[in-house]
Design a protein around this motif. Sequence first.
Motif, mmCIF file in Angstrom:
data_model
loop_
_atom_site.group_PDB
_atom_site.id
_atom_site.type_symbol
_atom_site.label_atom_id
_atom_site.label_comp_id
_atom_site.label_asym_id
_atom_site.label_seq_id
_atom_site.Cartn_x
_atom_site.Cartn_y
_atom_site.Cartn_z
ATOM 1 N N ARG A 75 -4.714 -11.465 -1.113
ATOM 2 C CA ARG A 75 -3.693 -11.942 -2.056
ATOM 3 C C ARG A 75 -2.315 -11.521 -1.567
ATOM 4 N NH1 ARG A 75 -7.594 -13.794 -4.251
ATOM 5 N NH2 ARG A 75 -7.997 -14.152 -6.462
ATOM 6 N N GLU A 76 -1.357 -12.284 -1.965
ATOM 7 C CA GLU A 76 0.037 -11.927 -1.736
ATOM 8 C C GLU A 76 0.504 -11.220 -3.009
ATOM 9 O OE1 GLU A 76 3.206 -11.678 0.759
ATOM 10 O OE2 GLU A 76 1.349 -12.761 1.275
ATOM 11 N N VAL A 77 0.916 -9.975 -2.887
ATOM 12 C CA VAL A 77 1.294 -9.226 -4.092
ATOM 13 C C VAL A 77 2.604 -8.484 -3.868
ATOM 14 C CG1 VAL A 77 -1.110 -8.846 -4.774
ATOM 15 C CG2 VAL A 77 0.066 -7.099 -3.417
ATOM 16 N N LEU A 131 -3.164 -1.346 -9.059
ATOM 17 C CA LEU A 131 -4.516 -1.810 -8.733
ATOM 18 C C LEU A 131 -5.219 -2.303 -10.002
ATOM 19 C CD1 LEU A 131 -6.836 -2.176 -6.723
ATOM 20 C CD2 LEU A 131 -7.449 0.227 -7.100
ATOM 21 N N SER A 132 -4.970 -1.627 -11.128
ATOM 22 C CA SER A 132 -5.604 -2.052 -12.380
ATOM 23 C C SER A 132 -5.185 -3.485 -12.730
ATOM 24 C CB SER A 132 -5.236 -1.091 -13.508
ATOM 25 O OG SER A 132 -3.851 -0.775 -13.479
ATOM 26 N N ASP A 133 -3.905 -3.784 -12.579
ATOM 27 C CA ASP A 133 -3.437 -5.142 -12.881
ATOM 28 C C ASP A 133 -3.951 -6.140 -11.847
ATOM 29 O OD1 ASP A 133 -2.076 -4.527 -15.206
ATOM 30 O OD2 ASP A 133 -0.203 -4.074 -14.185
ATOM 31 N N PHE A 134 -4.027 -5.707 -10.614
ATOM 32 C CA PHE A 134 -4.565 -6.567 -9.552
ATOM 33 C C PHE A 134 -6.006 -6.985 -9.885
ATOM 34 C CE2 PHE A 134 -6.988 -6.899 -5.550
ATOM 35 C CZ PHE A 134 -6.273 -7.893 -4.887
ATOM 36 N N LEU A 135 -6.817 -6.005 -10.237
ATOM 37 C CA LEU A 135 -8.219 -6.304 -10.528
ATOM 38 C C LEU A 135 -8.333 -7.219 -11.744
ATOM 39 C CD1 LEU A 135 -9.744 -2.735 -10.041
ATOM 40 C CD2 LEU A 135 -10.063 -4.718 -8.538
ATOM 41 N N ARG A 136 -7.555 -6.907 -12.785
ATOM 42 C CA ARG A 136 -7.699 -7.628 -14.048
ATOM 43 C C ARG A 136 -7.071 -9.011 -14.002
ATOM 44 N NH1 ARG A 136 -8.806 -5.736 -18.626
ATOM 45 N NH2 ARG A 136 -7.089 -6.883 -19.594
ATOM 46 N N LEU A 151 -3.490 4.478 -11.152
ATOM 47 C CA LEU A 151 -2.682 5.400 -10.354
ATOM 48 C C LEU A 151 -2.694 5.016 -8.881
ATOM 49 C CD1 LEU A 151 -3.264 8.973 -11.832
ATOM 50 C CD2 LEU A 151 -1.613 7.219 -12.457
ATOM 51 N N ALA A 152 -2.916 3.752 -8.631
ATOM 52 C CA ALA A 152 -2.840 3.281 -7.242
ATOM 53 C C ALA A 152 -2.196 1.909 -7.254
ATOM 54 C CB ALA A 152 -4.238 3.203 -6.630
ATOM 55 N N PHE A 153 -1.479 1.617 -6.205
ATOM 56 C CA PHE A 153 -0.936 0.275 -6.033
ATOM 57 C C PHE A 153 -1.973 -0.550 -5.279
ATOM 58 C CE2 PHE A 153 2.789 3.148 -6.065
ATOM 59 C CZ PHE A 153 3.325 2.723 -7.268
ATOM 60 N N ALA A 154 -1.997 -1.813 -5.594
ATOM 61 C CA ALA A 154 -2.974 -2.678 -4.933
ATOM 62 C C ALA A 154 -2.840 -2.582 -3.420
ATOM 63 C CB ALA A 154 -2.787 -4.118 -5.408
ATOM 64 N N VAL A 155 -1.602 -2.429 -2.940
ATOM 65 C CA VAL A 155 -1.408 -2.390 -1.484
ATOM 66 C C VAL A 155 -2.080 -1.164 -0.857
ATOM 67 C CG1 VAL A 155 0.702 -3.759 -1.448
ATOM 68 C CG2 VAL A 155 0.860 -1.283 -1.781
ATOM 69 N N GLN A 156 -2.258 -0.124 -1.659
ATOM 70 C CA GLN A 156 -2.929 1.056 -1.108
ATOM 71 C C GLN A 156 -4.420 0.805 -0.886
ATOM 72 O OE1 GLN A 156 -1.264 3.724 -4.299
ATOM 73 N NE2 GLN A 156 -1.116 5.165 -2.609
ATOM 74 N N ALA A 157 -4.955 -0.190 -1.577
ATOM 75 C CA ALA A 157 -6.384 -0.479 -1.453
ATOM 76 C C ALA A 157 -6.687 -1.334 -0.221
ATOM 77 C CB ALA A 157 -6.879 -1.187 -2.708
#
Lengths: 154, 778, 289
Positions: free
Chosen positions: A14-16, A22-27, A60-66
Amino acid sequence: MKVRVTVNGVAHEREVEPRLLLSDFLRHEIGLTGTHVGCEHGVCGACTILWDGEPARACLAFAVQAEGHDIRTVESLAPAPGQLNALQQAFQDSHALQCGYCTPGILMTMTAFLAENPKPSEEEVRHALSGNLCRCTGYQHIVDAVLLAAERGA
Amino acid sequence: MTHSFGKPLTRNEDPRLLRGEALFVDDVELPGLLHVAFLRSPHAHARLLSVDLTAARARSGVIAAYAAEDLGDYWKPGPLLVPPPPVPGMVFHQCCQVPLVKDKARHVGEPVAMVVAESRYIAEDALADIVVEWEVLDAVGDLEAALQPGSPLVHDHLGVNVAARVHQHRGDYTAAAKAAALVVKRRFTYDRGASIPMETRGVVAQWDPRADRLTVWDTTQAPVVIRNGLAAMLGLSERQVRVVAPNIGGGFGPKMMMFYPEEVLVPWAAMRLGRPVKWIEDRLEHFFATTHERSQIHDAEIALDASGRILGVKDVFLHDNGAYDPYGLTLPLNSQCTLLGCYLVPAYDSVFTAVFTNRTLVTPYRGAGRQHGVFVMERLLDIAARELGLDRNEIRRRNFIPADAFPYDQGVIYQDFSRLSYDSGNYAPILEKALDAIGYDRFVQETQPKARAEGRALGIGVVCYVEGTGIGPYEGAKIQVQGSGKVSLATGIGSQGQGHATAFAQVVAEQLGVDIRDVEVTTGDTDQFYWGVGTFASRGAVVAGSATHEAAKVVRQKILKTAARHFECAEEDLVLADGKVHVVGVPDHSITLGALAGLANPMRGAVTPGTEPGLEATSYFGPAGGATASGAHAMIVEVDPLTLRPTILDYVVVHDCGTVINPLILAGQIQGGVAQGIGNAFFEQLHWDEQGQLMNASLADYLLPTALDVPRMRLDHTVTPSPLNPLGVKGAGEAGAIPVGALFAQALEDALDLPAKGIEILEMPLSPSRLWEITNGG
Amino acid sequence: MKPAPFDWQAPETVEAALALKSVHGDGARFIAGGQSLVPAMNFRVAQPGVLIDLSRVAGLDSLAWSPDGSLRIGAMVRYRAIERDAEVARHLPLILEALAEVAHPQIRTRGTLGGNLCHADPASEMPAVMLALQARMEVRGPGGTRILPAADFFLGPLTTALAEDEMLAAIMVPPLPAGAGTAFLELARRRGDYAMMGVAAVLRRDGAGRCAEARLAFCSAGPTPMAAPGAAALLVGTALAAADIAAAAEAAKAEIEPMGSVQASPAYQRHLAGVLAARALTLAAERAA
């Protein structure tokens, strides 16, 4: 920026914005709304997911960290649509949930915990649970459910 | 037929919740969805001089921004949800909350402006663009200072900070005190806490111009009331508005029909903008914007004869109302009434003053004012017992309302405006069961002395309480047998985890002989059921449960009637079980409920005049009065004598909520209630500074108990059915939480042997630090 | 509670990370585990314009033992890796004992020791533990590497001796003196919360069983992790009898500066410091060979 992450065994790209949690990314990006958001400051545990197999707070994580990591959410637990895995079944059997909002985070925490400690004592279960807040149950039935799942060899 | 009523059956709602499939409000995704953030007052009390939204509106991604003046005629104070009671001489000043601050902000977190943007992230960015000029005013926080002349005024036009004053009395307390062998008088304080459901509030609204209808997903405990209110505010007919309260992540009171500013503004914005709009409260907002409970100061006294019999109780108390009072006087009335407890109180004189303060609104939260009453009465009895040299349990035994005195009229007006009358009860066996279960005698005679000799501080507590539950006015239920053979049930109340989809299914199954898994329960969707009030006051099982029972009985008759025609036999000869009907003695020859539903809906031919299609019924139930549940809690606690950190070693609950529909769900309700009670007694307290700023608005600082703080509980029950409803049930939702403060106070005093040192615990909540101050002369 | 926008940088070498920091100055923050920084950003209390992610920087995530028994903990080593390391448990049990009190497993999965120390929250356990262990901080900057003792690293609440263009690369923990006994005790409102008071104790006996060395360090006891050298000095030469320990614990109460919080008054914190110091010293004395 681009992020590539494996969620429940499926690769997503995804482009984010870097700030997307990360919680918002997943949801809201992947559409896996089973991961719940309760505080967005890392205390309540409702958003607990497995990060390379270890429990972590998705808020407590940004999607980019994943990027490049393996994420598992509550949607990955059931062996097949319409079914429950042994831990989930123990939760139903023990009436371990009421509103069910904290439940996905607790299931993920306990999934990792039981993998590491398959035959825990009640005290160990309570310690492991202490990073997940539940406002409905008073925890007793949750503790019972985890012990039941362990007894059944979940 | 296998009975499901009264059985500890597992829940229908669990599988979807466990798989993460269940819909919560924040899970609603719609094409073109917009997101809202609110600019909130940073001040507890401040005059609003100007709001400049220019920069916010210009930000990329922002669709709209509104301040009070942009709302035009839509800006009006919210409705008064609960009018004041018909008590002679009562004073009540109605000041309901406003959608956006217009003249002045009255508590921190009050919404000032609303930003609608393409994402919540952008909406929050735009909040920083808004320029607001404030004239900061002194804040009203302390209840006693608020009533002093010259205090700043929360509502200037009133000229005082008095929200209400209610005086209720029966008998002659002055004479009772004069005749008494002992009068105990103390000041008791109970400080603020919050319900903190794990899911915050949220609203999603979608206006569909083609259907000419508005759909609102709302984390409310009372969808029907919200539907009616929104329709009126928005100039729509009720039928044009659908309110859905899907799965709700805990409510505990503050998610009632509050008409919160956000609840009123999001649907308005969706209609105005022609796009769906979502607002999800974040946890920081929740601490300021969702209602709180619990600050009261009681100056109470009890008069007793030499044998420990109560002659009278007098109580003068202040109730912190927060900045507005849309919920009327439910809380202080509950405190006033519940104080009487399980006891014969011949003379009672109680007056309360509800006070406006520059703090978040106060509305019912699990227990809803009852905690305070129980705390005051149980503490007074503990102290009186000590001064009379009586055992604390004995003083309670001597004052219980006897089992043959029911129904028992307490002679005061309750929160439902009827006279407070206990429908049924039997208190002595509850206390004895609790004492037996906790091992009271052995603890007092052996365990405690031995522990003390070892330098350990062990204490025991035992307290009793009643809980008014199951109040009216009414609820309804609609049951239909589906062509699939499944049975649908819809009711107007919302569900926040109480297991309605299971308990109500058990009520249906009992009548219709179906498996509870075949009963599909819908709660909280106004398109599924039109009428209703809401889930609060421990009333769901009592009122909606009874309505369900009544509807199920009618459907049962329709099933039997249709089957009798089919089998050409008498209804009395039919057996209804396992989702089928057969003639007695001929089980192999049966017809399914689904097939009967088809027969009940003929597509050709003629029917007898008066025939209604389908196997369907709608019934309503309104109880004549509330059902009074009761119970006793007992606990053994060990306190670290140096750090004063308590550890609960044993906890017993004996509870009487009448007939039990599902013991497993009941146990969950009790355990969860006790956990909240423990939080309220020893972990949770909202701390404010002089300026009315909340000092601990995070879950790291406002402490919900964890799995290590809530002990394993042992539960037992007695059953005194309520005569006021067909099921004999009483509410159970709040009972667990109500007596825990009183219990902690008694047990901690006992553990630390405080009375011997002349120290009494007269306040809630406590903490190790506060306990240390109390025991060190603070 | 969504963070303000920022630019994301994920360098792969220390040099690249330092170069980015030099360019962006105090508008940039390093992010390690992020378990303190991200909540602060969600509350918008912290709004860095640039985040420099250290998780992909090579060489920061290893635990290494030197022949002299000292342990080098790379700044990006996650708490979970430390707590699962059998050698750490064997040689530095104080770290394990304190780590068990640090939040919860879900936080320790991501949280790093280096990030925690740089956050320099005086209520946090690890700064006090590093003080008690006399750890040294390996600081990298444009000018090279400098080594700072823990005592000089923490300057105030959320303030360290790191210059704007420096980063913490590793923590070097010297071996405990042979036979030393250690203990960490804290009292928090709930398990995993920041402590109302916490104390790390290190004791070593001489051949005659007398105290040869004592160290005490507290968390939640002042603007930085607080050592109590005066109290420790009182113990040296004693038999570590109950009265000796009580006297030292009492003395320690005067060496700290608890600031109070909504959870605990300063007076109660000071009282707790005495209680916990006595208990920790007693435990450490029992554990000292």
